[in-house]
Scaffold this motif. Structure first.
Motif, PDB file in Angstrom:
ATOM      1  N   LYS A  32      39.906  40.428  37.903  1.00 24.35           N
ATOM      2  CA  LYS A  32      39.174  40.778  39.132  1.00 24.35           C
ATOM      3  C   LYS A  32      39.738  42.005  39.851  1.00 24.35           C
ATOM      4  N   GLU A  78      32.778  35.616  30.449  1.00 19.67           N
ATOM      5  CA  GLU A  78      33.300  35.612  31.823  1.00 19.67           C
ATOM      6  C   GLU A  78      32.367  36.358  32.767  1.00 19.67           C
ATOM      7  N   ARG A  81      29.121  34.142  33.319  1.00 22.10           N
ATOM      8  CA  ARG A  81      29.322  32.813  33.916  1.00 22.10           C
ATOM      9  C   ARG A  81      29.891  32.873  35.324  1.00 22.10           C
ATOM     10  N   GLU A  82      30.918  33.691  35.555  1.00 28.71           N
ATOM     11  CA  GLU A  82      31.620  33.670  36.838  1.00 28.71           C
ATOM     12  C   GLU A  82      31.248  34.847  37.732  1.00 28.71           C
ATOM     13  N   LYS A  86      28.196  35.371  41.635  1.00 32.32           N
ATOM     14  CA  LYS A  86      28.711  35.841  42.916  1.00 32.32           C
ATOM     15  C   LYS A  86      28.072  37.143  43.362  1.00 32.32           C
ATOM     16  N   PHE A 118      35.233  39.157  45.012  1.00 32.70           N
ATOM     17  CA  PHE A 118      36.362  38.276  44.706  1.00 32.70           C
ATOM     18  C   PHE A 118      37.583  38.586  45.565  1.00 32.70           C
TER      19      PHE A 118
END
Length: 211
Positions: A32, A78, A81-82, A86, A118
């Protein structure tokens, strides 16, 4: 001079440059935030943001396009999905570059590039909410509507107190005393015994007459 050259070659050949940007993009998606030089951070920003835009729509076609750039299936997973959930509401500007001074060895300009959504320090773990504009008249209405809500609290009180008093006042002693007071059947039982006594002399008189 590099007049009219829109791509910074970063002193590398095409294959080397693409591999480096792919590795840096995978590191950025996994951790991140990463620290690199300002020139590489600006090149990475142009490289990774179109891929984040592709990840908003999770289809097989978009996954294959992103995999062609990243060349890492774990980085693609990644990202979809994550990261994608957001940044779904953000219309671009997914990364932030923060300059961190010069490097000690070669005096190169260093910077930290990170994903905006993040960062818990700036956002407090939540997305920034836009404040609705309101005039002075609107503020007065909001205070007037909030006033009657405070009056409703002291309405429910003092209801259960009289119920307990009514239950205690029921006379229990009177019910118990009523059968004890009635002593009349005892006197009635003694009456026939007294009546039998005068019969005895009558029998004795009959025996005397017979004698």
């Amino acid at each position: 001079m590099r007049h009219g050259k829109k791509v910074n070659h970063l002193s590398r050949q095409t294959g080397h440059r693409k591999s480096m940007l792919a590795n840096m993009a995978c590191s950025l998606i996994e951790h991140k935030r990463i620290i690199t030089t300002v020139a590489k951070a600006k090149a990475l920003k142009q490289f990774v943001e179109p891929l984040v835009t592709k990840s908003k729509e999770d289809t097989t076609h978009n996954r294959r396009i992103v995999f062609a750039y990243l060349r890492n299936k774990y980085g693609v997973t990644e990202l979809f999905r994550e990261v994608a959930p957001k940044v779904g509401d953000r219309p671009g500007g997914y990364t932030r570059i923060i300059k961190m001074g010069n490097r000690l060895g070669d005096n190169a300009d260093m910077a930290m590039i990170e994903l905006v959504d993040f960062n818990e320090l700036y956002n407090g773990g939540k997305k920034e909410e836009k404040k609705a504009k309101s005039r002075r008249g609107g503020k007065a209405k909001s205070t007037s509507t909030a006033a009657p809500e405070k009056v409703e609290a002291p309405v429910v009180e003092a209801a259960p107190a009289p119920v307990v008093e009514e239950v205690v006042e029921t006379p229990v002693a009177e019910v118990v005393e009523t059968p004890v007071v009635e002593e009349t059947p005892i006197a009635e039982a003694e009456a026939p015994a007294a009546e039998e006594t005068p019969e005895a002399p009558a029998d004795e008189e009959s025996k005397e007459e017979q004698a």
